[in-house]
Write an enzyme that holds these catalytic residues in place. Structure first.
Site, mmCIF file in Angstrom:
data_model
loop_
_atom_site.group_PDB
_atom_site.id
_atom_site.type_symbol
_atom_site.label_atom_id
_atom_site.label_comp_id
_atom_site.label_asym_id
_atom_site.label_seq_id
_atom_site.Cartn_x
_atom_site.Cartn_y
_atom_site.Cartn_z
ATOM 1 N N ALA A 1 -52.184 -7.958 -51.334
ATOM 2 C CA ALA A 1 -51.122 -7.177 -51.973
ATOM 3 C C ALA A 1 -51.351 -7.039 -53.482
ATOM 4 C CB ALA A 1 -49.771 -7.829 -51.694
ATOM 5 N N HIS A 2 -50.433 -6.302 -54.120
ATOM 6 C CA HIS A 2 -50.614 -6.000 -55.542
ATOM 7 C C HIS A 2 -50.555 -7.256 -56.412
ATOM 8 C CE1 HIS A 2 -46.011 -4.899 -55.660
ATOM 9 N NE2 HIS A 2 -46.218 -6.124 -55.259
ATOM 10 N N ASN A 3 -51.424 -7.233 -57.431
ATOM 11 C CA ASN A 3 -51.486 -8.264 -58.467
ATOM 12 C C ASN A 3 -51.956 -9.627 -57.964
ATOM 13 O OD1 ASN A 3 -48.846 -6.417 -59.426
ATOM 14 N ND2 ASN A 3 -50.443 -6.777 -60.947
ATOM 15 N N ARG B 1 -53.526 -1.806 -55.386
ATOM 16 C CA ARG B 1 -53.619 -1.777 -56.837
ATOM 17 C C ARG B 1 -52.457 -2.542 -57.445
ATOM 18 N NH1 ARG B 1 -55.212 2.916 -57.553
ATOM 19 N NH2 ARG B 1 -55.148 2.919 -59.823
ATOM 20 N N GLN C 1 -47.154 2.424 -59.020
ATOM 21 C CA GLN C 1 -48.093 1.317 -59.191
ATOM 22 C C GLN C 1 -49.175 1.745 -60.183
ATOM 23 O OE1 GLN C 1 -47.459 -1.744 -56.854
ATOM 24 N NE2 GLN C 1 -45.652 -0.544 -57.412
#
Length: 345
Positions: A238-240, A217, A197
């Site tokens: 969560a990511h993004n 991240r 990530q």
């Protein structure tokens, strides 16, 4: 003990004073528990009955409520906002002197403003930048190349991993984890293969992140929390994910990867959002709602069924299972009715 006259508090908040201007106020309390030197407030009509029996020295209330109250009062259009402002006058959070505690572990390459506070056993890694008037409480971890703007407050045992960026006046509460890995794995050859990530978490000015909340991240691009966002405890982002300015997210919400939430939204407790969808500005999602597709129109949204007695809920569940069959039979009956109507005509 901090003490303020009612006149001083009225001047501070712009509220209209009625009653004894020299009354000394030493604290805040609820209508039912307040004493003669404490200030209370009435913002919710559900608690109006407590106004008649309160022992508070003074009460913050609306003008329409003040007509039925003959005690000392601060009259304001928004009593809750006045109460919120005055809480800071009586806040007992310890004030820490600038400096680095002897037991803190600070890398020589870290840049720490002289006005910052670094608490006992905090860890500041290489390349981190800690801005003016920041407070890093005991046991907190600030990873490599993390950047904190002015007046940030990282509470005890919070974690901010490498390369994350915080703006000004951001608060990270205890146990929160900012910038750990997102849940990224690629299936191949009969196993899950981890995806590095390589994005960051970027949190803009005046955001407040609750205890034990996690913000992953980004996988490639960044996870972004915009200005003035408030996030409760035990939230999973969560990511993004991108969260728009001034959105409020209550406890136990879960937001899946690459979801975009607009500005001035409210997510009540336990809301879940699937990944890769968008929620427009000014959306209110009620508690325990599961959002499975994008929302493009502002308003209030809900899902699920309200609680009931177990016997009634079981009956309803059985009926829901038969809904397709019931719908089919209804359509058949509608068709028969139309045929009979046509013959009659």
């Amino acid at each position: 003990m901090k003490r303020w006259t009612l006149a001083e508090l009225a001047k501070e908040t712009g509220a209209q004073l009625r009653g004894n201007a020299d009354l000394m106020i030493t604290g805040l309390a609820t209508l039912r528990s307040a004493g003669p030197e404490q200030l209370s407030f009435l913002a919710n009509p559900l608690y109006r009955s407590a106004l008649a029996v309160t022992g508070a020295g003074a009460v913050i209330l609306r003008e329409e409520d003040a007509a039925d109250f003959d005690g000392n009062a601060l009259i304001a259009a928004n009593p809750y906002a006045v109460y919120a402002a005055l809480t800071h006058h009586f806040d007992r959070t310890p004030r820490r002197e600038p400096g680095i505690h002897a037991s803190a572990v600070v890398d020589p390459d870290a840049v720490i403003d002289p006005s910052a506070v670094i608490g006992a056993r905090a860890v500041i890694e290489s390349g981190a930048v800690i801005g003016p008037a920041c407070v890093i409480e005991p046991g907190a971890f600030i990873g490599a190349r993390v950047s904190l703007g002015q007046g940030c407050h990282v509470r005890a045992n919070a974690v901010i991993h490498h390369d994350c960026v915080l703006g000004n006046r951001v608060v990270i509460h205890s146990g929160a984890v900012i910038g750990d890995d997102g849940f990224g794995f690629a299936p191949a050859n009969g196993r899950w293969n981890k995806i590095a990530q390589i994005g960051r978490v970027v949190i803009h000015d005046d955001a407040d992140i609750g205890a034990n909340t996690t913000i992953d991240r980004g996988a490639l691009d960044d996870t972004v929390i915009h200005q003035g966002v408030i996030i409760d405890n035990l939230v999973m982002i969560a990511h993004n994910v991108e969260v728009g300015a001034h959105t409020a997210i209550a406890g136990c919400c879960g937001i899946s990867g690459s979801t975009k939430i607009g500005s001035w939204c409210v997510l009540a407790g336990g809301v879940g959002l699937v990944g890769h969808i968008e929620v427009c500005d000014k959306v209110h999602i009620t508690g325990m709602t599961m959002v499975t597709k994008s929302i493009t129109k502002p308003g209030s949204y809900s899902s699920g069924t309200a609680f009931d007695t177990t016997d009634n809920w079981k009956k309803m569940a059985v009926r829901l299972k038969k809904l397709d069959e019931t719908t089919r039979r209804l359509r058949e009956l509608e068709g028969l009715v139309q045929q009979l109507t046509s013959k009659t005509d």
